[in-house]
Motif scaffolding. Structure first.
Motif, PDB file in Angstrom:
ATOM      1  N   GLY A 108       0.818  -1.206   0.000  1.00  0.00           N
ATOM      2  CA  GLY A 108       0.000   0.000   0.000  1.00  0.00           C
ATOM      3  C   GLY A 108       0.851   1.255   0.000  1.00  0.00           C
ATOM      4  O   GLY A 108       2.057   1.197  -0.221  1.00  0.00           O
ATOM      5  N   MET A 109       0.206   2.405   0.213  1.00  0.00           N
ATOM      6  CA  MET A 109       0.925   3.676   0.141  1.00  0.00           C
ATOM      7  C   MET A 109       1.142   4.286   1.520  1.00  0.00           C
ATOM      8  O   MET A 109       0.216   4.394   2.311  1.00  0.00           O
ATOM      9  N   GLY A 110       2.375   4.686   1.768  1.00  0.00           N
ATOM     10  CA  GLY A 110       2.677   5.466   2.957  1.00  0.00           C
ATOM     11  C   GLY A 110       3.184   4.652   4.134  1.00  0.00           C
ATOM     12  O   GLY A 110       3.044   3.424   4.186  1.00  0.00           O
ATOM     13  N   ARG A 137      12.671  -3.073  -1.286  1.00  0.00           N
ATOM     14  CA  ARG A 137      11.471  -2.330  -1.656  1.00  0.00           C
ATOM     15  C   ARG A 137      11.657  -1.887  -3.087  1.00  0.00           C
ATOM     16  O   ARG A 137      12.628  -1.206  -3.425  1.00  0.00           O
ATOM     17  N   THR A 140       8.140   3.315  -6.926  1.00  0.00           N
ATOM     18  CA  THR A 140       8.169   4.489  -7.791  1.00  0.00           C
ATOM     19  C   THR A 140       8.510   5.690  -6.910  1.00  0.00           C
ATOM     20  O   THR A 140       8.407   5.622  -5.687  1.00  0.00           O
ATOM     21  N   PHE A 212       1.963  12.932  -0.516  1.00  0.00           N
ATOM     22  CA  PHE A 212       2.379  13.005  -1.921  1.00  0.00           C
ATOM     23  C   PHE A 212       2.371  14.461  -2.404  1.00  0.00           C
ATOM     24  O   PHE A 212       3.172  14.828  -3.256  1.00  0.00           O
ATOM     25  N   GLU A 247       9.914   9.519  -2.002  1.00  0.00           N
ATOM     26  CA  GLU A 247       8.807   8.566  -1.960  1.00  0.00           C
ATOM     27  C   GLU A 247       8.220   8.553  -0.555  1.00  0.00           C
ATOM     28  O   GLU A 247       8.428   9.504   0.195  1.00  0.00           O
ATOM     29  N   MET A 248       7.496   7.492  -0.186  1.00  0.00           N
ATOM     30  CA  MET A 248       6.690   7.596   1.030  1.00  0.00           C
ATOM     31  C   MET A 248       6.823   6.433   2.012  1.00  0.00           C
ATOM     32  O   MET A 248       5.994   6.306   2.913  1.00  0.00           O
ATOM     33  N   GLU A 249       7.822   5.559   1.845  1.00  0.00           N
ATOM     34  CA  GLU A 249       7.942   4.409   2.750  1.00  0.00           C
ATOM     35  C   GLU A 249       9.356   4.100   3.218  1.00  0.00           C
ATOM     36  O   GLU A 249       9.538   3.319   4.156  1.00  0.00           O
TER      37      GLU A 249
HETATM   38  C1  R2B Z   1       5.622   6.071  -4.316  1.00  0.00           C
HETATM   39  O1  R2B Z   1       4.477   6.104  -5.027  1.00  0.00           O
HETATM   40  C2  R2B Z   1       3.361   6.186  -4.140  1.00  0.00           C
HETATM   41  C3  R2B Z   1       2.649   7.486  -4.345  1.00  0.00           C
HETATM   42  O2  R2B Z   1       2.244   7.643  -5.665  1.00  0.00           O
HETATM   43  C4  R2B Z   1       3.931   5.991  -2.764  1.00  0.00           C
HETATM   44  O3  R2B Z   1       3.576   4.755  -2.197  1.00  0.00           O
HETATM   45  C5  R2B Z   1       5.367   5.989  -2.998  1.00  0.00           C
HETATM   46  O4  R2B Z   1       6.259   5.802  -2.032  1.00  0.00           O
END
Ligand code: R2B
Ligand code: URA
Length: 309
Positions: A108-110, A137, A140, A212, A247-249
């Motif tokens: 998932g995202m985040g 990981r 994107t 984002f 990115e977000m993770e």
């Molecule tokens: C990259 O792409 C997502 C946001 O579009 C997010 O999960 C990330 O880390």
């Protein structure tokens, strides 16, 4: 097993096995991995997962299914890759596919979403008595001063102030954990990229944000509280601190793997250059090909480790 180990053997055991850092876990009669729809009582985790050596995680369920099918082909495994079963079919929170020694999971995202998945994944690897596991990981990201399509192997995962740390609130207090990743795996990945064609790759820092839009300095969200100049100044500062993608993770991924003694790497493709804009404007087929690049790179790494390339 531990009782029969001498001191040195015990150290070896600690080094190779996936460690959970929670004394309460051993006292539990059953452990329900709720978001995976798996449990130590209803599933024989050592039998199902004991041979796992590589775990690949990524945001999207579809992408992680395609990766599983791709690695199935790459490893020349018997059976039909179209018929891979989602091990977590009992839940739609995450998907999970096992292909030989490779596990492919969506997160998932985040940060909150990947963090829940990682708690349960690390417990799963521990219950299954997995040894010498490497985690990747595949994701994107937004590039900072990079051409779209460039793959970034993360040197350090950094926070919004470019510090290599992850802050977790525990019982109302902030705990800070280091986000250092495995240098050896990162340089092995860079070496792999040089052996492949059409995978432009750099090593750089990856900034992890909790949003984002405004959190990544975008001017195109529903809210925007800063100017174009302020955005560029922040990105410039990030660039000067060695940040090459956003990115977000990555920070929580790096922090949790490190505490549990898991070797880990972050490999994300940049979908755009954030100095040039905020919207992702490349056509669908171009984006699909970009997203395959981290997969091709990590697949090459895995094949080399297995002596197949
Ligand atoms: C990259 O792409 C997502 C946001 O579009 C997010 O999960 C990330 O880390
Ligand atoms: N993922 C992100 O988090 N940011 C981007 O700009 C693109 C993908």
């Amino acid at each position: 097993i531990l009782l029969n180990c001498t001191g040195g053997e015990h150290q070896e055991y600690i080094k190779q096995h996936v460690q959970v850092k929670n004394p309460y876990l051993d006292t539990m009669e059953e452990d329900i991995l709720y978001h995976f729809s798996l449990s130590t009582k209803t599933h024989n985790l050592p039998e199902m997962f004991g041979d796992i050596k590589f775990v690949c995680v990524g945001g999207s369920a579809n992408r992680m299914k395609s990766f599983a099918q791709f690695i199935h082909q790459e490893l020349n495994l018997p059976g039909n890759p179209e018929e891979l079963r989602d091990i977590c079919e009992g839940t739609d929170r995450y998907c999970m596919y096992k292909v030989g020694p490779v596990l492919s999971i969506s997160h998932g995202m985040g940060v909150p979403s990947i963090s829940i998945m990682l708690h349960e994944l690390i417990k799963l690897l521990h219950h299954a008595q997995c040894r010498d596991v490497v985690l990747f990981r595949l994701g994107t990201s937004g590039g900072v001063g990079l051409a779209p399509g460039t793959v970034v192997i993360t040197e350090k995962a950094v926070d919004y102030s470019f510090r290599p740390q992850f802050e977790q609130v525990v019982l109302g207090k902030v705990i800070t954990r280091s986000t250092e990743l495995d240098e050896g795996v990162a340089s092995e990945l860079l070496q792999c990229s040089s052996e492949l064609q059409n995978i432009p790759t750099v090593i750089g820092n990856t900034m992890c944000t909790h949003d984002f839009y405004e959190g990544q300095g975008r001017l195109d969200g529903a809210l925007c509280s800063f100017s174009h100049e302020e955005k560029l100044e922040y990105l410039r500062k990030a660039y000067d601190a060695g940040v090459r993608n956003i990115e977000m993770e990555s920070t929580v991924f790096a922090a949790m793997c490190r505490v549990c003694g898991l070797k880990a790497a972050v490999v994300c493709v940049a979908l755009l250059n954030r100095f040039e804009g905020d919207q992702i404007t490349s056509p669908h087929d171009v984006l699909v090909e970009y997203q395959q690049r981290p997969q091709v790179l990590v697949s090459h790494f895995i094949k080399k480790r297995l002596g197949l390339a």
